[in-house]
Scaffold this active site. Sequence first.
Site, short mmCIF file in Angstrom:
data_model
loop_
_atom_site.label_atom_id
_atom_site.label_comp_id
_atom_site.label_asym_id
_atom_site.label_seq_id
_atom_site.Cartn_x
_atom_site.Cartn_y
_atom_site.Cartn_z
N HIS A 306 16.34 30.10 48.79
CA HIS A 306 17.64 30.05 48.21
C HIS A 306 17.87 30.71 47.15
CE1 HIS A 306 21.96 28.70 47.36
NE2 HIS A 306 21.75 28.60 48.81
N ASP A 368 20.66 25.43 56.15
CA ASP A 368 20.71 25.66 57.52
C ASP A 368 19.38 25.48 58.44
OD1 ASP A 368 23.26 26.89 57.32
OD2 ASP A 368 22.49 28.61 56.38
N1 ACO Z 1 10.18 33.77 54.09
C1 ACO Z 1 9.19 34.32 53.41
N2 ACO Z 1 9.15 34.85 52.13
C2 ACO Z 1 10.75 34.71 51.44
C3 ACO Z 1 11.52 33.92 51.94
C4 ACO Z 1 11.54 33.47 53.36
N3 ACO Z 1 12.44 32.90 54.23
N4 ACO Z 1 12.63 33.89 51.22
C5 ACO Z 1 12.04 34.62 50.13
N5 ACO Z 1 10.64 34.91 50.29
C6 ACO Z 1 9.86 35.46 49.20
C7 ACO Z 1 10.30 36.89 49.11
O1 ACO Z 1 9.76 37.78 50.03
C8 ACO Z 1 10.05 37.14 47.56
O2 ACO Z 1 8.81 37.29 47.48
P1 ACO Z 1 7.94 38.46 46.30
O3 ACO Z 1 8.28 37.69 45.09
O4 ACO Z 1 6.46 38.36 46.60
O5 ACO Z 1 8.59 39.88 46.37
C9 ACO Z 1 10.39 35.92 46.99
O6 ACO Z 1 10.35 34.94 47.98
C10 ACO Z 1 11.84 35.86 46.28
O7 ACO Z 1 12.73 36.28 47.26
P2 ACO Z 1 14.08 37.10 47.15
O8 ACO Z 1 14.45 37.67 48.53
O9 ACO Z 1 13.81 37.93 45.86
O10 ACO Z 1 15.24 35.96 46.96
P3 ACO Z 1 16.59 35.79 47.07
O11 ACO Z 1 17.25 34.85 45.91
O12 ACO Z 1 17.08 37.44 46.92
O13 ACO Z 1 16.98 35.63 48.61
C11 ACO Z 1 17.34 34.46 50.51
C12 ACO Z 1 17.51 34.34 48.80
C13 ACO Z 1 18.34 35.59 50.85
C14 ACO Z 1 18.07 33.04 50.83
C15 ACO Z 1 15.75 34.45 50.77
O14 ACO Z 1 15.32 33.16 50.47
C16 ACO Z 1 16.07 34.34 52.56
O15 ACO Z 1 16.07 35.44 53.17
N6 ACO Z 1 15.85 33.33 53.14
C17 ACO Z 1 15.84 33.22 54.59
C18 ACO Z 1 17.38 33.38 55.11
C19 ACO Z 1 18.00 31.92 54.89
O16 ACO Z 1 17.54 30.88 55.06
N7 ACO Z 1 19.25 32.05 54.29
C20 ACO Z 1 20.09 30.96 54.01
C21 ACO Z 1 20.52 30.86 52.94
S1 ACO Z 1 21.40 29.19 52.55
C22 ACO Z 1 23.14 29.71 52.91
O17 ACO Z 1 23.54 30.89 52.91
C23 ACO Z 1 24.02 28.47 53.13
#
Ligand code: ACO
Length: 433
Positions: A306, A368
């Site tokens: 998140h 979620d």
């Molecule tokens: N699985 C694997 N790796 C992940 C995940 C994941 N679900 N989420 C983040 N990471 C990793 C990224 O690859 C990144 O790694 P790095 O630092 O080595 O490059 C690091 O964790 C940070 O991730 P970001 O994408 O920069 O974080 P951001 O804050 O931009 O994204 C998000 C947050 C979009 C929720 C992301 O965690 C994601 O895509 N999760 C899966 C989708 C999801 O569950 N969304 C629902 C959110 S809750 C809602 O909207 C109600």
Amino acid sequence: MSNKTIKIIDGDTEAEFPLMEGSEGPATINISSLYSELGYFTYDPGFMSTASCQSTITYIDGDKGILRYRGYDIEDLAENCTFLEVAFLLLYGDLPDASELTGFEDHITHHTLINENLKDLFSSFYHDSHPMAVMTGVVGSLSAFYHDEIDIHDPFDRDLAAVRLIAKLPTIAAACFRRLRGEPFVYPRNDLDYSSNFLRMMFAQPTADYEPDPIMAKAIDLLFILHADHEQNASTSTVRLVGSSGTNPFAAVAAGIASLWGPAHGGANEAVLNMLTEIGSVRNIPKYIDRAKDKDDPFRLMGFGHRVYKNHDPRATIIRKTCHEVLAKLGDHGDAQLQLELELAMKLEEIALQDEYFVERKLYPNVDFYSGIIYRALGIPTNMFTVMFAIARTTGWIAHWIEMISDPNLRIGRPRQLYTGPTERVFKPANDR
Ligand code: ACO
């Protein structure tokens, strides 16, 4: 407002910018005069450090796992309130007393019907349309029915628009579900509460009586409470930006629905269930964990991570408990596939939470991760999950829209950019290119 300022020194020039203190959370540097004073823009893709507005509605402390609506902890609201009580709180700033609540429930109940002409719109969509596509179109079309009646500068009209949206969203969502299945519409019933009414509109058949199950209705109400608002997320910021131009609230909320649809936002609950189906069995989990960690593989563990919560998502904790309760209460009536999905989800959570990659990046299950399993248990199909989210979040969107429009200092949202395209080029007519 504090008296503190932050000084920026740029060679021989310096400028001071006021530091704004909220009631909680990090202080914020007011850089609105940065360009006029120093000639610079700021650059913050994804708004990692940018407050886009001031708001009194919802507070999140992502490091501590705190979520509060109007100062009340989400745990207290989830435990003790109905969704409409929470909707009143979000809209008007205080919890209703008994007579205010009755009045509000009555007001909502009497706006649940949709215009009969609107029903025809559902028939014009392709039979295989995604329900979120239909929702975006139908909610946007509400402008065609109410646009002329709305003066967004009149508090009475704004309130009426809010009530209409909160009241009609479940009717529209259920109509969308029924229409795509080729089933007849079911009209709302005034003697039922918000969530029971929704369940009835979804699942009743004209050929038989239908009594909404109180356990199912309570679970739906809880999910609506947990999803009702979440400060300046992508869809709420979308509603604010679209609304800042002075457009009507139905168009702004339709834009919010479009934003919510994406898998990185509200579409994640649908994506979680698709992912669990794809994983299929506990023995495949390590393979998918490896894929999630592989930077060359676009696969991510859906329902994990998140932008704001870096400790735990308090909504996930509440929902996890309800998920177990709902499945336990369904007992032998629950289908084996669901039990398998829950087991798979729990095992996936356990393994991911011990994995260095997820621990280091503070990737915890979000709201979620479990909500989809509850929706499935309640008989709601996967492609309707994000629609459920949209019903709940409409309250947050409209509360934010009202807050923004009521602000006498409202200006149209208009970000700037760092231009990296070509500099001036010499134009040549087509024959000379
Ligand atoms: N699985 C694997 N790796 C992940 C995940 C994941 N679900 N989420 C983040 N990471 C990793 C990224 O690859 C990144 O790694 P790095 O630092 O080595 O490059 C690091 O964790 C940070 O991730 P970001 O994408 O920069 O974080 P951001 O804050 O931009 O994204 C998000 C947050 C979009 C929720 C992301 O965690 C994601 O895509 N999760 C899966 C989708 C999801 O569950 N969304 C629902 C959110 S809750 C809602 O909207 C109600």
